[in-house]
Each structure stands twice: as C-alpha cells, then as structure tokens.
Design a protein around this motif. Structure first.
Motif, PDB file in Angstrom:
ATOM      1  N   GLN A  27      21.423  61.057   3.393  1.00 28.06           N
ATOM      2  CA  GLN A  27      20.863  61.461   4.081  1.00 28.06           C
ATOM      3  C   GLN A  27      19.511  60.872   4.204  1.00 28.06           C
ATOM      4  OE1 GLN A  27      21.972  65.081   6.116  1.00 28.06           O
ATOM      5  NE2 GLN A  27      23.890  64.123   5.930  1.00 28.06           N
ATOM      6  N   ASN A  29      16.280  59.524   3.953  1.00 29.28           N
ATOM      7  CA  ASN A  29      15.441  58.368   4.886  1.00 29.28           C
ATOM      8  C   ASN A  29      13.907  58.945   5.341  1.00 29.28           C
ATOM      9  OD1 ASN A  29      17.867  57.341   5.866  1.00 29.28           O
ATOM     10  ND2 ASN A  29      18.371  59.178   6.545  1.00 29.28           N
ATOM     11  N   PRO A  35      17.088  56.640  11.928  1.00 30.94           N
ATOM     12  CA  PRO A  35      17.776  57.276  11.157  1.00 30.94           C
ATOM     13  C   PRO A  35      19.109  56.385  10.506  1.00 30.94           C
ATOM     14  CG  PRO A  35      19.391  57.012  13.491  1.00 30.94           C
ATOM     15  CD  PRO A  35      17.367  56.686  13.795  1.00 30.94           C
ATOM     16  N   GLY A 185      20.625  67.317  14.236  1.00 32.12           N
ATOM     17  CA  GLY A 185      20.124  65.562  14.559  1.00 32.12           C
ATOM     18  C   GLY A 185      21.027  64.885  14.618  1.00 32.12           C
ATOM     19  N   ARG A 186      22.434  64.831  14.039  1.00 30.89           N
ATOM     20  CA  ARG A 186      23.029  64.041  14.291  1.00 30.89           C
ATOM     21  C   ARG A 186      24.309  63.814  15.044  1.00 30.89           C
ATOM     22  NH1 ARG A 186      21.605  62.929   9.022  1.00 30.89           N
ATOM     23  NH2 ARG A 186      22.056  60.726   8.630  1.00 30.89           N
ATOM     24  N   GLY A 188      23.150  65.521  18.330  1.00 31.82           N
ATOM     25  CA  GLY A 188      22.406  64.706  19.466  1.00 31.82           C
ATOM     26  C   GLY A 188      22.386  65.301  20.772  1.00 31.82           C
ATOM     27  N   GLU A 213      12.307  66.490  11.462  1.00 31.06           N
ATOM     28  CA  GLU A 213      13.596  65.096  11.559  1.00 31.06           C
ATOM     29  C   GLU A 213      15.084  65.214  11.977  1.00 31.06           C
ATOM     30  OE1 GLU A 213      15.561  62.027   8.109  1.00 31.06           O
ATOM     31  OE2 GLU A 213      15.576  63.868   7.391  1.00 31.06           O
ATOM     32  N   TYR A 217      16.000  62.154  15.651  1.00 30.00           N
ATOM     33  CA  TYR A 217      17.673  62.136  15.294  1.00 30.00           C
ATOM     34  C   TYR A 217      17.884  62.892  16.898  1.00 30.00           C
ATOM     35  CZ  TYR A 217      18.418  61.161   9.770  1.00 30.00           C
ATOM     36  OH  TYR A 217      17.959  60.554   8.761  1.00 30.00           O
ATOM     37  N   GLU A 220      16.423  60.130  19.370  1.00 33.47           N
ATOM     38  CA  GLU A 220      17.235  59.143  19.536  1.00 33.47           C
ATOM     39  C   GLU A 220      18.919  58.888  20.215  1.00 33.47           C
ATOM     40  OE1 GLU A 220      16.699  57.625  15.467  1.00 33.47           O
ATOM     41  OE2 GLU A 220      14.342  56.478  16.018  1.00 33.47           O
ATOM     42  N   GLN A 221      18.992  59.901  20.205  1.00 32.38           N
ATOM     43  CA  GLN A 221      20.333  59.824  19.934  1.00 32.38           C
ATOM     44  C   GLN A 221      20.107  59.887  22.212  1.00 32.38           C
ATOM     45  OE1 GLN A 221      23.424  59.290  19.097  1.00 32.38           O
ATOM     46  NE2 GLN A 221      23.020  59.752  16.967  1.00 32.38           N
TER      47      GLN A 221
END
Length: 658
Positions: A27, A29, A35, A185-186, A188, A213, A217, A220-221
């Motif tokens: 993770q 990044n 991501p 964030g993941r 999302g 961050e 993420y 973006e999702q």
C-alpha cells in the motif's frame, strides 16, 4: 507513507528460522499516481505457494505441504503442531478450503506468528464468512494485528465494515487510523468516501496524508462506476487541501480524467506549473485521456513552453489515441528550438507515413546537426509506401543523396543498379555510402556486381569500403556455399592488393567450399596467400577445420607458416565441444607428428578437458624424459576433476600415482 502491510506481518517461526511474508498488496503508493491494481486472492496464492516451496528447505512444514483435504488441514490447525506446520495448513486451505474452515482459521488472527498466514486464507476463500470473521476480530485486536485485519477488510472491499472502519479513523494509534483510511478508500463506495471527507479536516498530521489517499482511492472507484459528480468533488477537495505533493498529484490526475474534455484546461495548467511533479502528472494523464481535442491543445502549448518542456510535450503527442496530426508535427520539425525539432523528427519516425518523407528530407537539408535523427526516423517508419517513395527519389538526387543512400541500405531496399551508379560519384562520402548500401541490400544473384568493386575498384581509395561491403553482403547470403565459390573464383584474377581481402571474406562466409579454398592457398606457393590462409584457418570457428589443418601441417610446404597449422589444430582440440574419444584421437594424432614445443602444449588439453583416455595418454607420456614434467603437471591437475571416475582412479592406482 509507511508500508502498513510490512508493519502488520509478524514473523512466523519454527524455533530455528524466521520468515517474513506479506499477504496483502503493497500500500506504499507514494511514488505512484494510480492505486495499486488488486489481484485475486487465489492468484496471489499461486505466488505464495511458490515462495513456500522455496522456503520448505528451511522451515519444517511437514505433511501439510502436500495435503489437499480440507478436514485434514483443519485438523492440523486444532492440533499441537508447530507454527510452521499450521502456517502451511493455512496456505493450503487458501487453495482447497471452503467457508467450513473459517472458524478455526479465524482463531489464529490473534497469534503473532500465524496471523498473516490466517489472513491469506481469509482473503482467498470466497463468501461472506471470511469478512464476518475479520470484522469480529477487528473488535478484539489492537496494534499491528489489528492493522493486518483492517488491510484484509480493505482488500476484500467489505462494505459492511465501513461503519467500524469509520470509527477507527479516530483511533489513538496512528497506524490503525491510517490503515482504516486506506481500507475505506479501497472499499470505495459512497459511505466510505463520505466518512473520509468528513474526517479529513480534523485528521492529525500523522494520519492526514493517508486519509487523503483514501479519498483519492474512493473517488477513483466512483469515477469508474459512473458517479463523476461526487468523484469530481472529492478530487477537488484533496487538491485544495494542504497536503504533501504526492497527494496533490494523485488528486490532480483524477480531477483531469473525471472531467473528460473539460479537463483539458486543467491539464494544460499543470504543463505550465513550476512544480515538476505536476508537470509530470500532466504528461502522464495526457497519455491516459481519450479526448480527440487534446492533441491540438498540446501543440498550442508547445509554442510557449521552454525548449526542454516543449520537447517532452512533443514526445507525448506520439502516445495520444487516434491518428496524430502529422501536419502539425512536420511544422514542429521545421521550426522552433532545436530540442523541439529533434523531438518532432523522432516522433515522426514513430507515427509518420509517406507524406512525411519530403518534410524530413528538408529538415536534413537545412539542419546538418539533425541529419542523423532524420535518417533514424526514415528508417523507423512502418508505412510500406515509404519504400517506393525513397526509391523514386534516389536517382538524380543531389541535396539528400547521402541520407537517401544510407536509408535505402538500412531499410534493405534492393536498388543495385542505382547504387552502382552512385559508386561513380566524385564525392568519396557518396561512394562509400553507396558501397555500404550495396553490402546491405545486394541479392545473391547480383553478388558478382559487388565482387567486381573489390577486384576492380574505380578508385584505389574505395578498396577498403568495397571490401567491407562485400563482407557485409557475403555473411547474409542464404546459400553460403555458392557465395564462397563466387568470391573464391574471383581471387585468381584479382590484383595482389585484393587477393587477401577476398580470401578473408571467403573465411568470413565459412562452410565446405570456403575450407577448400583455404586449403588450396595454404598449400600453394604464394607467400602472401599462404600467410593469410594459415592465419585464417587458425582462427576458424567450426570443428571441421581440424582435418584441413592436419593435412596442411603434414603435407604442406615446410616453411615459417607450418607451425601455425598445428597450433590451430591443438586450439580446436582444446577449445571446441566434442566427445572425449574424438578429443583423444586428435591429441594422439598431434603427438605423432608435432615438434616438441607443440607436443608439450598438448598437456594443456589434459588439464582443461580431462577424461580417462587423456589421463592414460599423460601417464604413458611419463616414459618420455622430454615430456615428463608436463605430463606429471597435467596428471596432478586432472586428478581432482576425475576424483569420481572409477576408471580414472584405477589408472592412477595401476601407475602408482593415486
């Protein structure tokens, strides 16, 4: 940011060795603008299986290493087996397990040695049971073990964990709070993003960057799922905050992409930014966009950019989707700074077509310092129509004659007749380029045309260039035997200055006919050709030269070149790959006819390529006083290399040398 997966992956140990193995994706990044792409847990496990197999020689994994039965693997987890055995059971369950194994696997999440291995299984086994087990554990753990569980929930994109993770954003442990932000964030979804955005203004400095961050993420999702309005708000919010450059860069990329065509002005703004990171993200994002309007915007920006930045923007034009604006690129190649012109020429080589040939030739005519780049661009063009255009321009061309000749040669276009005409040029550079192009292009049916340039060059100064061209042509001919014959036949009538050069070319071709020619001149009376042929045979790179060398040594003239042939023969026996009995036969033949210095050299072969046969040869040579020292040195050197050979050991024992 810190690598939270490294933080949460405790070592497993069997009491002897310790191994660290991360189970979740990296993770960290901070050097990436996107991501990390998630891979499937089962695919990840294939990598883990490989690693475990590598470690198996160090860690005792026992029977779990090969088990495929879920009940048997679960039984290991409930037994008193060592940690390494249970770790391997978890890994195998990740491949062969089902929700039935989750209760026992989940019990290991509070084990500092086995937690990361348990999470391998929980992330891989499909179904909601794993997510539920991880959520349950998150309420009972703290520290690094909790960070690991949070990472797994993020990787599984567990929407049911959003409320719990949102609460842990306020955890006093910065590692836990940061991991929670990234996990949200993941995941999302809209609730995850809302939680992150609402917490960002109150986040502590230790956690703020990770929260931002997570926002990127999540945005973006949402962008991928079509919720561009909410994603735009989130990207802009991060861009407006006081955050490290990397977070601003990531958010800026997203803010451009989510706007589509309307993001082009924002992209151009980055290309003008004094911040090199923002300039770089502008270029990278341009390569990701699909807008047909982007090319014109970039070209317009080049005029006001610095030469360094302008040239970089030009290079980006080649990577935009759709058909490039070749007219604009040709204009850039003929105007502006040298850096921009050079970049435009290079890009035309990548994306240009036949319509660009004239412009490129004009660039070469007007800018001698760009001629090499123009040549490279013309050679690189993939449009087949370029070939016909170049051949059409070759006759009568004066301003660009040299570059046309070079490009014709490098593109390997057959133009023998026109190239021969160019060999008559008054300019040495043109003659040399024409000869070089002939070497690169002449077909085998016209090889004699090039041979004649060596035998009867129009100017004596062209002999070297003609010879180089002939060698270039000869070594690429499909029928090397016919090629060798054609060149060999020309030696007889060639002037003295060309004979040796032709002979050297025949040697470069190789093959049976070439060997016959070498043998003929090595046996002849012409000292210069005997010198050249014996030298060339001594450097031959195929094993079929050996009998030729021996024949010349035994039956050829007894002069100063004779020693070369036996030395060449010994070189073959020493260096080439061959069966042991063949090498022994060569050594014995050389011993029978060679002079003492060469006989002594044969024992180097015994040292370097020892075999029982060569060992016996050296033992027998001990009887010769003149060779005794060399033979004994060879035997001693061969002993350790033949230590496991029973036949050799018997020979040494019989000779009293063991």
């Amino acid at each position: 940011m810190e690598n939270y997966h490294a933080l949460c992956e405790p070592p497993i140990s069997n009491g002897l060795n310790t191994v660290f193995l991360t189970t979740s994706l990296d993770q960290d990044n901070k050097n990436k603008m996107k991501p990390t792409n998630l891979i499937s847990p089962r695919s990840l496990l294939l990598q883990v299986v490989f690693l475990a197999a590598t470690f198996s020689s160090q860690i005792s994994f026992g029977q779990a290493l090969t088990l495929t039965s879920e009940p048997e693997l679960i039984k290991i987890l409930t037994s008193a087996s060592e940690g390494g055995e249970k770790a391997m059971a978890c890994k195998r369950l990740a491949v062969y397990g089902s929700p039935a194994c989750i209760p026992e696997v989940a019990k290991l999440l509070n084990d500092a040695q086995l937690a990361s291995w348990a999470r391998i299984t929980l992330e891989a086994v499909p179904g909601d049971e794993s997510k539920a087990a991880l959520r349950d554990a998150a309420g009972k753990l703290d520290g690094l073990l909790l960070v690991g569980v949070i990472n797994s929930l993020g990787n599984l994109r567990d929407a049911a964990a959003v409320e719990m993770l949102s609460a842990k954003l306020k955890d006093s442990d910065a590692d836990v709070a940061s991991a929670s932000a990234l996990a949200l964030g993941r995941i999302g979804d809209e609730p995850s993003l809302a939680a992150l955005r609402s917490f960002m203004p109150q986040a502590s400095p230790a956690v703020l960057s990770h929260v931002a961050e997570g926002v990127v993420y999540a945005a973006e999702q949402l962008m991928k799922s079509g919720n561009t309005a909410l994603a735009t708000e989130a990207f802009d919010e991060v861009r407006a905050a006081k955050l490290p450059d990397q977070r601003i860069v990531e958010a800026t990329r997203g803010a451009i992409l989510v706007r589509g065509d309307e993001g082009i002005p924002l992209l151009v703004e980055q290309l003008r930014s004094p911040n090199r990171k923002l300039f770089a993200v502008g270029l990278q994002t341009a390569r990701e966009m699909t807008s047909t309007k982007l090319g014109a915007a970039l070209i317009a920006e080049i005029a006001s950019a610095s030469p360094e930045r302008g040239s970089t923007i030009v290079q980006t034009l080649a990577e935009l989707p759709g058909k490039p604006d070749l007219a604009a690129l040709q204009n850039l190649a003929t105007s502006g700074s040298k850096e921009v012109r050079l970049a435009a020429v290079t890009v035309l080589g990548r994306v240009g077509d036949v319509s660009c040939v004239d412009s490129l030739l004009q660039v070469a005519k007007q800018n001698a310092d760009l001629s090499a780049s123009v040549r490279a661009a013309l050679v690189a063009m993939s449009d087949d129509n370029v070939n016909a255009e170049l051949l059409k321009r070759l006759p009568g061309s004066s301003d660009n004659k040299l570059i046309l000749l070079e490009v014709v040669g490098l593109r390997q276009l057959e133009a023998t007749d026109e190239l021969v005409k160019s060999v008559d040029s008054a300019e040495e550079s043109v003659r040399s380029a024409a000869l070089q192009a002939l070497g690169q292009t002449v077909p085998q049916s016209k090889l004699g045309t090039l041979v004649s340039q060596v035998v009867k060059p129009k100017r004596a100064s062209d002999l070297e260039a003609a010879t180089r061209a002939l060698r270039t042509a000869a070594i690429r001919m499909p029928d090397r035997e016919a090629c060798a014959t054609t060149i060999s036949d020309a030696i007889k009538s060639a002037p003295e200055a060309a004979k040796v050069k032709l002979l050297e070319t025949v040697a470069a071709v190789g093959g049976n006919n070439a060997l016959k020619t070498m043998n003929e001149y090595a046996m002849g009376k012409d000292a210069a050709l005997r010198d050249a042929s014996t030298r060339l045979l001594g450097e031959w790179m195929t094993i079929d030269v050996a009998p030729v060398l021996m024949d010349i040594y035994v039956n050829g003239p007894k002069d100063r070149f004779q020693a070369r042939t036996i030395k060449g023969y010994i070189r073959v026996a020493r260096q080439f790959v061959m069966p042991d009995d063949q090498r022994l036969d060569m050594v014995k033949k050389a011993m029978a006819v060679a002079q003492l210095p060469e006989q002594k050299a044969l024992f180097d072969i015994v040292m370097q390529k020892p075999s029982p046969g060569l060992l016996q040869f050296a033992i027998e040579a001990l009887k010769n006083p003149a060779l005794k020292n060399e033979a004994m040195a060879a035997i001693e050197a061969a002993k350790p290399k033949l230590a496991g050979n029973e036949e050799a050991q018997k020979m040494l024992e019989n000779a009293g040398l063991k």
